[in-house]
Design an enzyme around this catalytic site. Structure first.
Site, PDB file in Angstrom:
ATOM      1  N   ASP A 167       0.857  -1.189   0.000  1.00  0.00           N
ATOM      2  CA  ASP A 167       0.000   0.000   0.000  1.00  0.00           C
ATOM      3  C   ASP A 167       0.890   1.235   0.000  1.00  0.00           C
ATOM      4  O   ASP A 167       2.103   1.143   0.195  1.00  0.00           O
ATOM      5  CB  ASP A 167      -0.932  -0.003   1.211  1.00  0.00           C
ATOM      6  CG  ASP A 167      -2.236   0.775   0.941  1.00  0.00           C
ATOM      7  OD1 ASP A 167      -2.326   1.446  -0.111  1.00  0.00           O
ATOM      8  OD2 ASP A 167      -3.145   0.702   1.777  1.00  0.00           O
ATOM      9  N   ASP A 170       0.803   3.740   5.588  1.00  0.00           N
ATOM     10  CA  ASP A 170       0.204   3.211   6.804  1.00  0.00           C
ATOM     11  C   ASP A 170      -0.170   4.426   7.644  1.00  0.00           C
ATOM     12  O   ASP A 170       0.685   5.032   8.282  1.00  0.00           O
ATOM     13  CB  ASP A 170       1.218   2.318   7.535  1.00  0.00           C
ATOM     14  CG  ASP A 170       0.647   1.754   8.834  1.00  0.00           C
ATOM     15  OD1 ASP A 170      -0.478   2.129   9.211  1.00  0.00           O
ATOM     16  OD2 ASP A 170       1.347   0.951   9.480  1.00  0.00           O
ATOM     17  N   ASP A 171      -1.434   4.766   7.613  1.00  0.00           N
ATOM     18  CA  ASP A 171      -1.914   5.957   8.324  1.00  0.00           C
ATOM     19  C   ASP A 171      -2.565   5.503   9.635  1.00  0.00           C
ATOM     20  O   ASP A 171      -1.903   5.318  10.643  1.00  0.00           O
ATOM     21  CB  ASP A 171      -2.887   6.712   7.408  1.00  0.00           C
ATOM     22  CG  ASP A 171      -3.174   8.115   7.895  1.00  0.00           C
ATOM     23  OD1 ASP A 171      -2.945   8.387   9.075  1.00  0.00           O
ATOM     24  OD2 ASP A 171      -3.636   8.945   7.091  1.00  0.00           O
ATOM     25  N   ARG A 173      -3.783   2.551   9.998  1.00  0.00           N
ATOM     26  CA  ARG A 173      -3.523   1.104   9.960  1.00  0.00           C
ATOM     27  C   ARG A 173      -4.796   0.273   9.802  1.00  0.00           C
ATOM     28  O   ARG A 173      -4.733  -0.966   9.756  1.00  0.00           O
ATOM     29  CB  ARG A 173      -2.718   0.661  11.193  1.00  0.00           C
ATOM     30  CG  ARG A 173      -2.057  -0.697  11.012  1.00  0.00           C
ATOM     31  CD  ARG A 173      -0.981  -0.960  12.033  1.00  0.00           C
ATOM     32  NE  ARG A 173       0.223  -0.202  11.692  1.00  0.00           N
ATOM     33  CZ  ARG A 173       1.258  -0.056  12.506  1.00  0.00           C
ATOM     34  NH1 ARG A 173       1.253  -0.610  13.692  1.00  0.00           N
ATOM     35  NH2 ARG A 173       2.304   0.631  12.120  1.00  0.00           N
ATOM     36  N   THR A 175      -6.814  -0.180   7.197  1.00  0.00           N
ATOM     37  CA  THR A 175      -6.856  -0.953   5.953  1.00  0.00           C
ATOM     38  C   THR A 175      -5.890  -2.128   6.000  1.00  0.00           C
ATOM     39  O   THR A 175      -6.237  -3.243   5.604  1.00  0.00           O
ATOM     40  CB  THR A 175      -6.507  -0.042   4.757  1.00  0.00           C
ATOM     41  OG1 THR A 175      -7.286   1.149   4.841  1.00  0.00           O
ATOM     42  CG2 THR A 175      -6.782  -0.725   3.446  1.00  0.00           C
ATOM     43  N   LYS A 214       3.135   6.739   8.865  1.00  0.00           N
ATOM     44  CA  LYS A 214       2.969   7.919   9.718  1.00  0.00           C
ATOM     45  C   LYS A 214       3.075   7.496  11.178  1.00  0.00           C
ATOM     46  O   LYS A 214       2.321   6.627  11.634  1.00  0.00           O
ATOM     47  CB  LYS A 214       1.616   8.572   9.471  1.00  0.00           C
ATOM     48  CG  LYS A 214       1.469   9.208   8.097  1.00  0.00           C
ATOM     49  CD  LYS A 214       0.162   9.992   8.016  1.00  0.00           C
ATOM     50  CE  LYS A 214      -0.089  10.534   6.626  1.00  0.00           C
ATOM     51  NZ  LYS A 214      -1.381  11.249   6.516  1.00  0.00           N
ATOM     52  N   TYR A 242       0.457  12.809  -2.906  1.00  0.00           N
ATOM     53  CA  TYR A 242       1.136  11.940  -3.858  1.00  0.00           C
ATOM     54  C   TYR A 242       1.050  12.535  -5.267  1.00  0.00           C
ATOM     55  O   TYR A 242       0.063  13.191  -5.600  1.00  0.00           O
ATOM     56  CB  TYR A 242       0.540  10.525  -3.805  1.00  0.00           C
ATOM     57  CG  TYR A 242       0.955   9.796  -2.549  1.00  0.00           C
ATOM     58  CD1 TYR A 242       2.246   9.295  -2.434  1.00  0.00           C
ATOM     59  CD2 TYR A 242       0.087   9.649  -1.478  1.00  0.00           C
ATOM     60  CE1 TYR A 242       2.651   8.643  -1.260  1.00  0.00           C
ATOM     61  CE2 TYR A 242       0.485   9.008  -0.314  1.00  0.00           C
ATOM     62  CZ  TYR A 242       1.773   8.508  -0.219  1.00  0.00           C
ATOM     63  OH  TYR A 242       2.176   7.886   0.934  1.00  0.00           O
ATOM     64  N   PRO A 243       2.067  12.297  -6.070  1.00  0.00           N
ATOM     65  CA  PRO A 243       2.098  12.958  -7.390  1.00  0.00           C
ATOM     66  C   PRO A 243       0.928  12.544  -8.280  1.00  0.00           C
ATOM     67  O   PRO A 243       0.463  13.334  -9.107  1.00  0.00           O
ATOM     68  CB  PRO A 243       3.449  12.524  -7.970  1.00  0.00           C
ATOM     69  CG  PRO A 243       3.824  11.277  -7.221  1.00  0.00           C
ATOM     70  CD  PRO A 243       3.258  11.443  -5.848  1.00  0.00           C
ATOM     71  N   TRP A 244       0.453  11.313  -8.122  1.00  0.00           N
ATOM     72  CA  TRP A 244      -0.652  10.864  -8.972  1.00  0.00           C
ATOM     73  C   TRP A 244      -1.948  11.615  -8.671  1.00  0.00           C
ATOM     74  O   TRP A 244      -2.894  11.533  -9.452  1.00  0.00           O
ATOM     75  CB  TRP A 244      -0.864   9.353  -8.866  1.00  0.00           C
ATOM     76  CG  TRP A 244      -0.679   8.748  -7.509  1.00  0.00           C
ATOM     77  CD1 TRP A 244      -1.632   8.560  -6.560  1.00  0.00           C
ATOM     78  CD2 TRP A 244       0.533   8.201  -6.953  1.00  0.00           C
ATOM     79  NE1 TRP A 244      -1.090   7.952  -5.450  1.00  0.00           N
ATOM     80  CE2 TRP A 244       0.243   7.710  -5.662  1.00  0.00           C
ATOM     81  CE3 TRP A 244       1.850   8.082  -7.434  1.00  0.00           C
ATOM     82  CZ2 TRP A 244       1.200   7.117  -4.839  1.00  0.00           C
ATOM     83  CZ3 TRP A 244       2.797   7.490  -6.614  1.00  0.00           C
ATOM     84  CH2 TRP A 244       2.480   7.016  -5.344  1.00  0.00           C
TER      85      TRP A 244
END
Lengths: 260, 260
Positions: A167, A170-171, A173, A175, A214, A242-244
């Protein structure tokens, strides 16, 4: 938002150094950046299990952390060593969590192939997960994860494989906890089915890889025995752009460079 | 390898202009770059159905075309207009072909969200396809495509949706032909099931999006009524090196810039 962090150079990742309490926890196998300087202990709010993994790059105050594609690519490439030391440099399957894990999984596949002795290539399988919250509807305690896609048919055969869940971050957690728990349940079911007909049950290895972790309070722990590999730890739980997701990639890179 | 091509700036894409023969073919809805200068007619070997879609950026001779992440991001962002004119700027589902379609699908989802009136977000579903060849085993005529993952459960519900298949490149077209044919078969089966129980059968729309289309002989046509949207057409069938496959991203970008 705390202290924003900027990715500009590839970060080497190394072995974990955990305190005695952490050695007993399910965070035992959390891998972290080793080449960065040790930071002071985290405040208690971050939870003891995370106290030993502070290692960050910091810059002047800004609300967001703009990561360039190239920096992310380099950061993932720089994770090969720690994956190798953790025994996950030649996984059979990268289990990309859609949508966040799609891009890191595709990059990681190339990185692993480059690092492979025989040019072998991990397969990519995708599971779709959506973190949702019903807070707006007045049901704050029913937030959670739901599946938007799962494995089926031949792609669901996991027993005996070395599996790496991928992924972007991990924010909370949530998910990752959901994904690993459900995959272990699938594996247990498949193992039971094999055992029931007298077939051998080869060992299965499950790990997790994220670009960013994080360092903030988590809503759960990864299941025991599931190591986590992190390309870059981030203190202060910055808002990662994120760049996308960039509306204008040149402006995005300019904002990122301003904080390098 | 022919003439390599370099992506450095975003390319606007526009309406199609096909010859009379092409109007009758299943290539009718092939969309192409409109803002680039017209190139001379293609040699016959490219097939008549492709004669009207030549539009390229060229540079000095080199065997490979190194695309940067940023150029690809810009190229996908520049495709929003042509998707809008083709009625595919607000698809319900992006059907990413794994592994090549994972990164373009994730970028495209953000681009479409940005272009959406209501901030709506297309779902991403992934189908895994592998183009294989048994030529090495002396069976040259058995090359083809095999599934490594397919839709199941809730993710397989396609009827009534606007669906956009996403891949990185249309090379021989084998993978795209397989994907669209199989998806149409799934849709027909679902439609028949609805009709059998007297349920309404809403129309389903299927399209294809690729970053690059190589102007070379194809091994098949897309099914009638399936439009193809292309961010950039490439003559000379160059060897495209995508950034996610770069062993060293800085060297990759340097090689790309040298041909800009």
């Amino acid at each position: 938002m705390g202290r924003p962090v900027q990715l500009q150079t590839p970060q080497k990742v190394g072995d974990i150094a955990l305190g005695s309490k952490d050695r007993e926890s399910t965070e035992l196998n959390l891998h972290r950046l080793a080449s960065l300087p040790q930071a002071p202990p985290l405040p208690e709010q971050f939870g003891e299990e995370l106290a030993a993994v502070e290692a960050t790059v910091e810059c002047s105050p800004a609300p967001k952390m703009h990561c360039s594609y190239d920096a992310i690519h380099q950061s993932i490439a720089g994770s090969l060593d720690v994956l190798r030391r953790g025994g996950f440099d030649q996984p059979d399957i990268l289990l990309a969590i859609s949508g966040g894990g799609l891009i890191p999984a595709r990059i990681l596949r190339s990185v692993l192939r480059k690092g492979s002795n025989n040019g072998g290539c991990a397969a990519i399988q995708v599971i779709g997960l959506e973190l949702y919250s019903d807070e707006l509807e007045g049901r704050p305690h029913e937030a959670g994860v739901r599946r938007t896609q799962w494995l089926c048919g031949a792609s669901s055969q996991l027993v005996g494989k070395r599996l790496l869940v991928v992924d972007e971050v991990d924010d909370s957690r949530e998910t990752l906890c959901y994904a690993t728990r459900e995959l272990l349940a699938d594996i247990a079911q498949q193992e039971a089915a094999l055992a029931a007909v007298g077939q051998p049950v080869p060992p299965t290895h499950l790990g997790v890889f994220v670009i960013h972790n994080k360092l903030r309070p988590k809503k759960g722990c990864l299941p025991a025995g599931v190591p986590q590999f992190v390309a870059q730890e981030l203190s202060g739980a910055p808002w990662i752009v994120y760049p996308w997701d960039a509306p204008d990639i040149e402006e995005h890179n300019r904002l990122g460079a301003a904080c390098s």
